[in-house]
Design an enzyme around this catalytic site. Structure first.
Site, PDB file in Angstrom:
ATOM      1  N   ASP A  82      14.756  23.397  17.545  1.00 31.43           N
ATOM      2  CA  ASP A  82      15.259  22.119  18.060  1.00 31.43           C
ATOM      3  C   ASP A  82      14.351  21.563  19.158  1.00 31.43           C
ATOM      4  O   ASP A  82      13.697  22.324  19.865  1.00 31.43           O
ATOM      5  CB  ASP A  82      16.678  22.343  18.609  1.00 31.43           C
ATOM      6  CG  ASP A  82      17.412  21.039  18.827  1.00 31.43           C
ATOM      7  OD1 ASP A  82      16.964  19.984  18.320  1.00 31.43           O
ATOM      8  OD2 ASP A  82      18.448  21.069  19.516  1.00 31.43           O
ATOM      9  N   TRP A 133      10.340  16.232  22.411  1.00 32.86           N
ATOM     10  CA  TRP A 133       8.933  16.578  22.724  1.00 32.86           C
ATOM     11  C   TRP A 133       8.036  15.363  22.466  1.00 32.86           C
ATOM     12  O   TRP A 133       7.207  15.005  23.293  1.00 32.86           O
ATOM     13  CB  TRP A 133       8.511  17.762  21.856  1.00 32.86           C
ATOM     14  CG  TRP A 133       7.115  18.252  22.081  1.00 32.86           C
ATOM     15  CD1 TRP A 133       6.718  19.236  22.945  1.00 32.86           C
ATOM     16  CD2 TRP A 133       5.927  17.786  21.420  1.00 32.86           C
ATOM     17  NE1 TRP A 133       5.355  19.407  22.864  1.00 32.86           N
ATOM     18  CE2 TRP A 133       4.832  18.541  21.934  1.00 32.86           C
ATOM     19  CE3 TRP A 133       5.666  16.819  20.440  1.00 32.86           C
ATOM     20  CZ2 TRP A 133       3.526  18.357  21.506  1.00 32.86           C
ATOM     21  CZ3 TRP A 133       4.355  16.629  20.021  1.00 32.86           C
ATOM     22  CH2 TRP A 133       3.306  17.391  20.556  1.00 32.86           C
ATOM     23  N   HIS A 183       7.854  16.746  14.755  1.00 30.73           N
ATOM     24  CA  HIS A 183       8.020  17.668  13.619  1.00 30.73           C
ATOM     25  C   HIS A 183       6.654  18.209  13.213  1.00 30.73           C
ATOM     26  O   HIS A 183       6.503  19.403  12.944  1.00 30.73           O
ATOM     27  CB  HIS A 183       8.683  16.963  12.441  1.00 30.73           C
ATOM     28  CG  HIS A 183      10.028  16.389  12.771  1.00 30.73           C
ATOM     29  ND1 HIS A 183      10.988  17.097  13.440  1.00 30.73           N
ATOM     30  CD2 HIS A 183      10.577  15.163  12.515  1.00 30.73           C
ATOM     31  CE1 HIS A 183      12.064  16.342  13.601  1.00 30.73           C
ATOM     32  NE2 HIS A 183      11.844  15.163  13.054  1.00 30.73           N
ATOM     33  N   ARG A 227      19.844  10.891   9.506  1.00 26.02           N
ATOM     34  CA  ARG A 227      18.748  10.364  10.338  1.00 26.02           C
ATOM     35  C   ARG A 227      18.122   9.132   9.686  1.00 26.02           C
ATOM     36  O   ARG A 227      18.326   8.891   8.488  1.00 26.02           O
ATOM     37  CB  ARG A 227      17.703  11.455  10.527  1.00 26.02           C
ATOM     38  CG  ARG A 227      18.275  12.593  11.335  1.00 26.02           C
ATOM     39  CD  ARG A 227      17.244  13.594  11.734  1.00 26.02           C
ATOM     40  NE  ARG A 227      17.863  14.530  12.648  1.00 26.02           N
ATOM     41  CZ  ARG A 227      17.237  15.212  13.586  1.00 26.02           C
ATOM     42  NH1 ARG A 227      15.946  15.066  13.741  1.00 26.02           N
ATOM     43  NH2 ARG A 227      17.888  16.026  14.369  1.00 26.02           N
ATOM     44  N   LEU A 272       7.327  40.492   5.371  1.00 29.70           N
ATOM     45  CA  LEU A 272       8.312  39.666   6.100  1.00 29.70           C
ATOM     46  C   LEU A 272       8.851  38.607   5.149  1.00 29.70           C
ATOM     47  O   LEU A 272       8.089  38.018   4.376  1.00 29.70           O
ATOM     48  CB  LEU A 272       7.616  38.962   7.284  1.00 29.70           C
ATOM     49  CG  LEU A 272       8.433  37.890   8.003  1.00 29.70           C
ATOM     50  CD1 LEU A 272       9.256  38.523   9.129  1.00 29.70           C
ATOM     51  CD2 LEU A 272       7.565  36.806   8.605  1.00 29.70           C
ATOM     52  N   ARG A 288      24.433  25.068  20.971  1.00 28.33           N
ATOM     53  CA  ARG A 288      25.304  24.892  19.801  1.00 28.33           C
ATOM     54  C   ARG A 288      24.753  25.723  18.653  1.00 28.33           C
ATOM     55  O   ARG A 288      23.571  26.045  18.630  1.00 28.33           O
ATOM     56  CB  ARG A 288      25.304  23.430  19.322  1.00 28.33           C
ATOM     57  CG  ARG A 288      26.009  22.451  20.189  1.00 28.33           C
ATOM     58  CD  ARG A 288      26.019  21.071  19.516  1.00 28.33           C
ATOM     59  NE  ARG A 288      24.683  20.533  19.340  1.00 28.33           N
ATOM     60  CZ  ARG A 288      23.981  19.929  20.285  1.00 28.33           C
ATOM     61  NH1 ARG A 288      24.493  19.774  21.487  1.00 28.33           N
ATOM     62  NH2 ARG A 288      22.765  19.468  20.038  1.00 28.33           N
TER      63      ARG A 288
HETATM   64  C1  FPP Z   1      15.145  19.431  15.317  1.00 30.85           C
HETATM   65  O1  FPP Z   1      14.520  18.656  16.306  1.00 30.85           O
HETATM   66  C2  FPP Z   1      14.207  19.754  14.273  1.00 30.85           C
HETATM   67  C3  FPP Z   1      14.312  19.398  12.960  1.00 30.85           C
HETATM   68  C4  FPP Z   1      15.418  18.613  12.422  1.00 30.85           C
HETATM   69  C5  FPP Z   1      13.298  19.773  12.006  1.00 30.85           C
HETATM   70  C6  FPP Z   1      12.643  21.063  12.268  1.00 30.85           C
HETATM   71  C7  FPP Z   1      11.475  21.206  11.408  1.00 30.85           C
HETATM   72  C8  FPP Z   1      10.308  21.763  11.782  1.00 30.85           C
HETATM   73  C9  FPP Z   1      10.033  22.311  13.114  1.00 30.85           C
HETATM   74  C10 FPP Z   1       9.140  21.909  10.914  1.00 30.85           C
HETATM   75  C11 FPP Z   1       9.350  22.615   9.668  1.00 30.85           C
HETATM   76  C12 FPP Z   1       9.950  21.631   8.758  1.00 30.85           C
HETATM   77  C13 FPP Z   1      10.048  21.724   7.459  1.00 30.85           C
HETATM   78  C14 FPP Z   1      10.679  20.603   6.757  1.00 30.85           C
HETATM   79  C15 FPP Z   1       9.541  22.908   6.692  1.00 30.85           C
HETATM   80  P1  FPP Z   1      15.149  17.246  16.637  1.00 30.85           P
HETATM   81  O2  FPP Z   1      14.427  16.230  15.829  1.00 30.85           O
HETATM   82  O3  FPP Z   1      16.622  17.307  16.458  1.00 30.85           O
HETATM   83  O4  FPP Z   1      14.766  17.104  18.148  1.00 30.85           O
HETATM   84  P2  FPP Z   1      15.646  16.370  19.257  1.00 30.85           P
HETATM   85  O5  FPP Z   1      16.893  17.210  19.420  1.00 30.85           O
HETATM   86  O6  FPP Z   1      14.755  16.438  20.453  1.00 30.85           O
HETATM   87  O7  FPP Z   1      15.901  14.989  18.775  1.00 30.85           O
END
Ligand code: FPP
Length: 246
Positions: free
Chosen positions: A27, A32, A44, A78, A139, A198
């Site tokens: 998360d 970021w 992402h 989203r 793994l 959460r």
């Molecule tokens: C949550 O951050 C993150 C996600 C919904 C996507 C996580 C995905 C990756 C780290 C890369 C790998 C992805 C795939 C599809 C293989 P957020 O966007 O909710 O961040 P925020 O809480 O700051 O808004």
């Protein structure tokens, strides 16, 4: 490609108590990116490095399974551009990384619904990565994609009905056998990044006795050292599984 950044095993880790299965809620990507004045999707993109480094770090200390929350059943809410980005990103990430992960013995698996909303090309890449790496044993990198803990339980119940299991035979074992990956042990540890406290519908059934560790680090900044810190905290916990200390 071998581990591009091998690190010494930190002295604060007890190598006899490494968790077998670690779950990660990745998360903080959006925050970021926003903090850097970038569009959310860049967060992402930057999360890929964190995911790969964490995977190598887990391999290095003998973690056997890593389940990472990449896209939830709720993430369809989203903005359409972000959803589209995440779909393509999954496909691109597999294209870019499956061979190097294969070389180091990672088996790639997926948990989640293969419903009509996931583009065919993405499903095809997922199947290819799973097939390529299916015999690897170092793994398991289990990518929770279009995953929801409640949906997983609903899907298990649907299969109980399809299998015509009588009510008297419905027990925890019968449900567990119908989860997405019954062969994986429950996660010993679940880490959530970005200072949110959460579980967000992640591994609901499997997490019943997992230790939860929350990290303030935003996912794109997360590295294996942060995983090791979380494991060190896990090792300080006293796991009783509902019993009492003997
Ligand atoms: C949550 O951050 C993150 C996600 C919904 C996507 C996580 C995905 C990756 C780290 C890369 C790998 C992805 C795939 C599809 C293989 P957020 O966007 O909710 O961040 P925020 O809480 O700051 O808004």
């Amino acid at each position: 490609m071998p581990d591009p950044r091998p690190t010494p095993i930190p002295e604060n880790l007890d190598m006899t108590m490494i968790p077998t299965h670690v779950g990660v809620v990745m998360d903080g990507n959006g925050r970021w990116a926003t903090r850097q004045g970038l569009p959310r999707t860049e967060g992402h993109g930057a999360g890929e490095k964190a995911l790969v480094d964490t995977t190598y770090g887990a391999l290095a200390i003998g973690v056997k399974a890593l389940t990472v929350y990449a896209f939830s059943t709720e993430n369809w809410r989203r903005p359409i551009d972000e959803v589209r980005y995440l779909m393509n990103f999954n496909r691109g990430l597999l294209e870019r990384r499956q061979h190097e992960l294969h070389e180091v013995g990672v088996r790639i698996t997926f948990s989640g619904r293969r419903d009509w909303r996931v583009p065919r090309g993405v499903l095809k890449r997922m199947d290819e990565a799973a097939a390529l790496t299916k015999d690897n044993t170092a793994l398991v990198l289990n990518i929770a994609f279009n995953y929801g803990g409640r949906a997983e339980i609903v899907d298990a119940v649907r299969r109980l009905v399809e299998d015509r299991v009588p009510a008297s035979k419905v027990d925890e074992k019968a449900i567990r056998q119908r989860l997405y990956h019954p062969e994986l042990p429950d996660p010993d540890l679940v880490v959530r990044t970005s200072g949110e406290y959460r579980t967000s519908n992640f591994l609901l059934w499997e997490m019943a006795y997992s230790e939860l560790v929350f990290s303030d680090v935003l996912w794109p900044d997360f590295r294996r050292e942060d995983l090791y810190d979380a494991i060190a905290e896990y090792q300080r916990r006293d796991r009783r599984f509902g019993g009492v200390e003997t």
